[in-house]
Design an enzyme around this catalytic site. Structure first.
Site, mmCIF file in Angstrom:
data_model
loop_
_atom_site.group_PDB
_atom_site.id
_atom_site.type_symbol
_atom_site.label_atom_id
_atom_site.label_comp_id
_atom_site.label_asym_id
_atom_site.label_seq_id
_atom_site.Cartn_x
_atom_site.Cartn_y
_atom_site.Cartn_z
ATOM 1 N N PHE A 11 45.308 52.661 0.915
ATOM 2 C CA PHE A 11 46.554 53.253 1.433
ATOM 3 C C PHE A 11 46.612 53.159 2.971
ATOM 4 C CE2 PHE A 11 48.027 57.738 2.728
ATOM 5 C CZ PHE A 11 49.301 57.310 3.060
ATOM 6 N N LEU A 33 37.789 46.991 -3.649
ATOM 7 C CA LEU A 33 38.912 47.261 -4.565
ATOM 8 C C LEU A 33 38.579 48.408 -5.532
ATOM 9 C CD1 LEU A 33 40.212 43.622 -5.329
ATOM 10 C CD2 LEU A 33 41.004 45.218 -3.572
ATOM 11 N N ASP A 51 31.420 45.319 -1.642
ATOM 12 C CA ASP A 51 31.075 46.719 -1.427
ATOM 13 C C ASP A 51 30.330 46.814 -0.089
ATOM 14 O OD1 ASP A 51 29.504 49.259 -1.635
ATOM 15 O OD2 ASP A 51 30.458 49.300 -3.605
ATOM 16 N N TYR A 141 32.651 65.876 0.209
ATOM 17 C CA TYR A 141 33.414 64.881 0.983
ATOM 18 C C TYR A 141 33.452 65.263 2.465
ATOM 19 C CZ TYR A 141 37.608 62.620 2.897
ATOM 20 O OH TYR A 141 38.486 61.927 3.699
HETATM 21 P P1 NAD Z 1 42.051 54.846 -0.317
HETATM 22 O O1 NAD Z 1 41.215 55.220 -1.501
HETATM 23 O O2 NAD Z 1 43.445 54.339 -0.564
HETATM 24 O O3 NAD Z 1 41.294 53.772 0.571
HETATM 25 C C1 NAD Z 1 39.899 53.589 0.563
HETATM 26 C C2 NAD Z 1 39.635 52.091 0.474
HETATM 27 O O4 NAD Z 1 38.230 51.872 0.545
HETATM 28 C C3 NAD Z 1 40.103 51.466 -0.842
HETATM 29 O O5 NAD Z 1 40.781 50.256 -0.602
HETATM 30 C C4 NAD Z 1 38.802 51.229 -1.615
HETATM 31 O O6 NAD Z 1 38.901 50.136 -2.522
HETATM 32 C C5 NAD Z 1 37.842 50.977 -0.485
HETATM 33 N N1 NAD Z 1 36.448 51.298 -0.835
HETATM 34 C C6 NAD Z 1 35.996 52.422 -1.423
HETATM 35 N N2 NAD Z 1 34.657 52.367 -1.561
HETATM 36 C C7 NAD Z 1 34.268 51.176 -1.042
HETATM 37 C C8 NAD Z 1 33.003 50.538 -0.887
HETATM 38 N N3 NAD Z 1 31.869 51.133 -1.304
HETATM 39 N N4 NAD Z 1 32.964 49.319 -0.302
HETATM 40 C C9 NAD Z 1 34.106 48.702 0.110
HETATM 41 N N5 NAD Z 1 35.326 49.261 -0.016
HETATM 42 C C10 NAD Z 1 35.403 50.476 -0.586
HETATM 43 O O7 NAD Z 1 42.066 56.141 0.612
HETATM 44 P P2 NAD Z 1 42.896 56.463 1.948
HETATM 45 O O8 NAD Z 1 43.609 57.731 1.706
HETATM 46 O O9 NAD Z 1 43.641 55.273 2.413
HETATM 47 O O10 NAD Z 1 41.693 56.775 2.955
HETATM 48 C C11 NAD Z 1 41.249 55.839 3.937
HETATM 49 C C12 NAD Z 1 40.299 56.526 4.900
HETATM 50 O O11 NAD Z 1 40.968 57.588 5.581
HETATM 51 C C13 NAD Z 1 39.079 57.143 4.230
HETATM 52 O O12 NAD Z 1 37.959 56.934 5.063
HETATM 53 C C14 NAD Z 1 39.417 58.623 4.164
HETATM 54 O O13 NAD Z 1 38.249 59.430 4.167
HETATM 55 C C15 NAD Z 1 40.234 58.796 5.434
HETATM 56 N N6 NAD Z 1 41.170 59.942 5.413
HETATM 57 C C16 NAD Z 1 42.269 59.941 4.609
HETATM 58 C C17 NAD Z 1 43.160 61.026 4.674
HETATM 59 C C18 NAD Z 1 44.438 61.074 3.851
HETATM 60 O O14 NAD Z 1 45.266 61.976 4.074
HETATM 61 N N7 NAD Z 1 44.668 60.154 2.910
HETATM 62 C C19 NAD Z 1 42.900 62.095 5.521
HETATM 63 C C20 NAD Z 1 41.754 62.071 6.295
HETATM 64 C C21 NAD Z 1 40.913 60.972 6.250
#
Ligand code: NAD
Length: 303
Positions: A11, A33, A51, A141
């Site tokens: 996202f 993915l 990964d 987390y």
């Molecule tokens: P998301 O799940 O859409 O994105 C995470 C991405 O990381 C995915 O594309 C997933 O396939 C990839 N991924 C997961 N594990 C992996 C691995 N071991 N190796 C390679 N790729 C891997 O989540 P998001 O909401 O887009 O979050 C993105 C970042 O922002 C994260 O670090 C999250 O902690 C941080 N974050 C998000 C929010 C929010 O409001 N959504 C708030 C604070 C922080």
């Protein structure tokens, strides 16, 4: 500049990639993915399906030799971290550590880390919470993200400059409507399908909602700056879940009220993050007003 973005199929990461590409940067995406989607990949970026914990990461770094690493890959779900804390720690702590080691080996100049405000500060003692607010994570987390921050700062001692961005509640196009967090995505999806969405508690609980393109812009600014730093990326504004419901009902022309359910344990009641440091450090502040961001989200979910 050559930037390696982890989680660039997810996202937020996919919007960060789009913003880099628009700025003319050369982008390589590493994503397993696990939750990301192929259709969110920017066609002007190279994609390596891997990964971050895989030993083949070293080959990617040696081949690509990025100047900047932007780390968005994570196990990003609070409920999943409670159900399986070891997996959460493995991805968010060991994965981050392995990435930092690879970055150090090839002499990466700057490391940008996506962190979280709400999950790290815990139940806020003051609102809006600034960066000096005590950290008291309420979930595995929050703990693993906080440890990730410490490692990023530690590696800064080896001459790699760093930026830590603590996001509030990010919302916008491509957010997963099937997760347990993103209320905007969940409500929008339900309303467009003609269903009443659930609100846990009485809906007066508040969050600080920041639009994903504003977050992507903060990443570009944090990449271009040389100065190490940590800042909240947020609006500083508290919005209740009832207000989000009302805005979205208007944007989708949905007329029914929500279904109220008992509050969930572990959720903080009120939170907003102080965004002033991001303004001083990066010249960043949120620009997309909530009503506009929600409308853009609804339009994209309709498509
Ligand atoms: P998301 O799940 O859409 O994105 C995470 C991405 O990381 C995915 O594309 C997933 O396939 C990839 N991924 C997961 N594990 C992996 C691995 N071991 N190796 C390679 N790729 C891997 O989540 P998001 O909401 O887009 O979050 C993105 C970042 O922002 C994260 O670090 C999250 O902690 C941080 N974050 C998000 C929010 C929010 O409001 N959504 C708030 C604070 C922080």
């Amino acid at each position: 500049m050559k930037v390696l973005v982890t989680g660039g199929a997810g996202f937020i990461g996919s919007h960060v990639v789009d913003a880099y590409v628009d700025e003319g940067h050369d982008v390589v995406i590493v994503d397993s993915l696990a939750t990301g989607r192929r259709e969110y990949l920017n066609p002007r970026a190279r994609f390596v399906e891997l990964d971050i914990r895989d030993s083949a990461l070293r080959d990617v770094f040696e081949r690509e030799r990025p100047e900047v690493v932007n780390h968005h890959a994570a196990q990003a779900s609070v409920p999943s971290s409670v159900a399986d804390p070891a997996h959460d720690a493995d991805v968010n702590i060991m994965g981050t550590l392995s990435l930092l080691e690879r970055a150090r080996e090839v002499g990466v100049r700057r490391f940008v880390f996506a962190s979280t405000g709400g999950a790290i500060y815990g139940e806020p003692e003051r609102i809006p919470a600034d960066e000096s607010h005590p950290t008291q994570p309420l979930s595995p987390y929050g703990i693993s993200k906080m440890v990730g921050e410490h490692y990023v700062r530690f590696f800064g001692g080896f001459g790699m400059s760093w930026a830590i961005l603590r996001y509030s509640n990010v919302y916008g196009p491509r957010q997963d409507p099937h997760g347990e967090a993103g209320v905007v995505a969940i409500f929008t999806n339900a309303m467009l399908a003609g269903n009443r969405a659930k609100i846990f508690g009485d809906g007066t609980q508040t969050r600080d909602f920041v639009y994903v393109e504003d977050v992507a812009r903060a990443n570009v600014l944090a990449t271009e700056s040389e100065e190490p730093g940590l800042a909240n990326i947020a609006t500083g504004i508290e919005t209740s879940v009832n207000d989000i419901y009302r805005h979205l009902a208007e944007a989708t022309r949905f007329r029914d009220p929500p279904v109220y359910e008992p509050p969930r344990t572990g959720d903080v009641y009120r939170i907003a993050l102080d965004p002033r440091r991001a303004q001083e450090w990066l010249g960043w502040s949120a620009e997309v007003p909530l009503a506009d961001g929600l409308q853009r989200t609804v339009d994209s979910f309709r498509r």
